[in-house]
Design an enzyme around this catalytic site. Sequence first.
Site, PDB file in Angstrom:
ATOM      1  CE  LYS A 283       1.823  -5.624  -9.131  1.00  0.00           C
ATOM      2  NZ  LYS A 283       0.929  -4.849  -9.997  1.00  0.00           N
ATOM      3  CG  HIS A 284       1.693  -5.275  -3.733  1.00  0.00           C
ATOM      4  ND1 HIS A 284       2.892  -4.715  -3.333  1.00  0.00           N
ATOM      5  CD2 HIS A 284       1.420  -4.753  -4.944  1.00  0.00           C
ATOM      6  CE1 HIS A 284       3.315  -3.878  -4.268  1.00  0.00           C
ATOM      7  NE2 HIS A 284       2.441  -3.881  -5.258  1.00  0.00           N
ATOM      8  CG  ASN A 426     -12.372  -6.583   7.853  1.00  0.00           C
ATOM      9  OD1 ASN A 426     -12.419  -7.538   8.599  1.00  0.00           O
ATOM     10  ND2 ASN A 426     -12.475  -5.329   8.291  1.00  0.00           N
ATOM     11  CG  HIS A 532      -4.446  -9.847  10.670  1.00  0.00           C
ATOM     12  ND1 HIS A 532      -5.107 -10.851  11.346  1.00  0.00           N
ATOM     13  CD2 HIS A 532      -5.300  -8.795  10.652  1.00  0.00           C
ATOM     14  CE1 HIS A 532      -6.302 -10.415  11.737  1.00  0.00           C
ATOM     15  NE2 HIS A 532      -6.437  -9.181  11.330  1.00  0.00           N
TER      16      HIS A 532
END
Length: 532
Positions: A283-284, A426, A532
């Site tokens: 998800k996302h 993180n 990232h």
Amino acid sequence: MTDSADRPIPIRRALISVSDKSGLVEFGRFLADRDVEILSTGGSAKALSDAGVPVREVSDYTGFPEMMDGRVKTLHPKIHGGLLALRDAPDHQAAMQDHDISAIDLLAVNLYPFEETVARGADFDTCIENIDIGGPAMIRSAAKNHQHVAVLTEPDDYKAVMDEMAGDGTTGLSLRKRLAAKAFARTGAYDAAISGWFAGQVDDAYPLRLNLSGNLQEILRYGENPHQTAAFYRTGDTRFGVATATQLQGKALSYNNLNDTDAAYELVGEFDPSAGPAVAIIKHANPCGVARGESLLEAYRKALACDPVSAFGGIIALNQTLDAATAEAVTEILTEVIIAPDADEAARAIVAKKKNLRLLVTGGLPDPTAPGMTVKSLAGGLLVQGRDGGRVAREDLKVVTKRAPSEQELTDLLFAFTVCKHVKSNAIVYVKDGATVGIGAGQMSRVDSSRIAARKAADAAGAAHETASRTEGSVVASDAFFPFADGLLAAAEAGATAVIQPGGSLRDEEVIAAADEAGLSMVLTGMRHFRH
């Protein structure tokens, strides 16, 4: 540009030299029926002639023979003069008359199949011979002189030109401009493919000039948000995934669907199907559940149990062929996309009942260790790096605590660290019995990721009416070192018994001491997985 160049240009002479013969004969007959003189070369001339289309060999027109195994045939002033001459410039017209150069009003060229030759793994010399020289030169000449010349670079262009010529045998400036823009994009992409391949041949990972290209696959409804435009382009990379997938059913994929589906399939590709089924729910672009199981159904149910709330409306990726039992389970909740190497007929029939659910089959799994590059745009530039193909095996692990991990803990630690590689940093991942039980992603503080993951695990357990949090007796992975002991202690408080992390902090000894005091086993990988 003069007014005369704005007027429609009659097509009286065409040069056709194509490697892709699709639609060639039909197009040739169309031109011949309109009394267009056709110049051609090699296989194109033969195909047209065999079909009864009148054609004149380029070597006959130029008076210069084809030579050097076909390397020199169209590189001649009578060809490029005919393409580049401005019809409304008196000095150009005089030069044409002096040197017996005839105007060429239409050029149809598609290039030697360099990209396809590389893709099939041909040797160096074969790839070199499939670098077209005359073709790009002619295309660029015609595209530059689009005021007077129509340039076609693929069979799909034939119809637009035939439709426009059907009336009075002319082409308009608007069409010629569009074709010229497409032509320059084609030669640019061709050169990018060659330069990229050649850089690889000389082991130049970061050449002085980076050329990227892609072929438009689809214009998307919008980007991440409705006010943003978006499109999906395919590169020449044959890596299994969304670019190689066949969509068997469901509504069109969105920008976010494609991004999330890619993330899901890259993650599930980490797990060798010969070692057993694996399922990832995304998800996302972050995993909300990943698991192995004795069957795909078991793996799916274990993955779903990690965070069933977030899984609603998610992406399901499988490392094996989708079967009926798993398809039945997946369609019990709202799912946006299922992606798998394949799907059996029974599974396809089940998914077909959900008309909006997209089902993608790719034909294979991405190789997680294969080299490749990732690109991210910045203001005024590009960040380019090698794909994260790093993996750790048992022999790579360094036990730094008084207690060594058990066999089951080791298995779960490696699983957790593999998943952690695909979680936004993180990242903290709790795993128990081959399944994630808590995931903390994308926090500015590692201790916050630890606590969020533990809280989500406790929430999932509570929703399932379980008396203990699922992190009790789990192992935990961190994508980077613990800068302080607090993140580690948060994991211990959640019930984790073993930890895997890269190490390398100035406070490693402090963190190791805290692990020993809490009775944890801890191993270091020496490899970080920021994402990232």
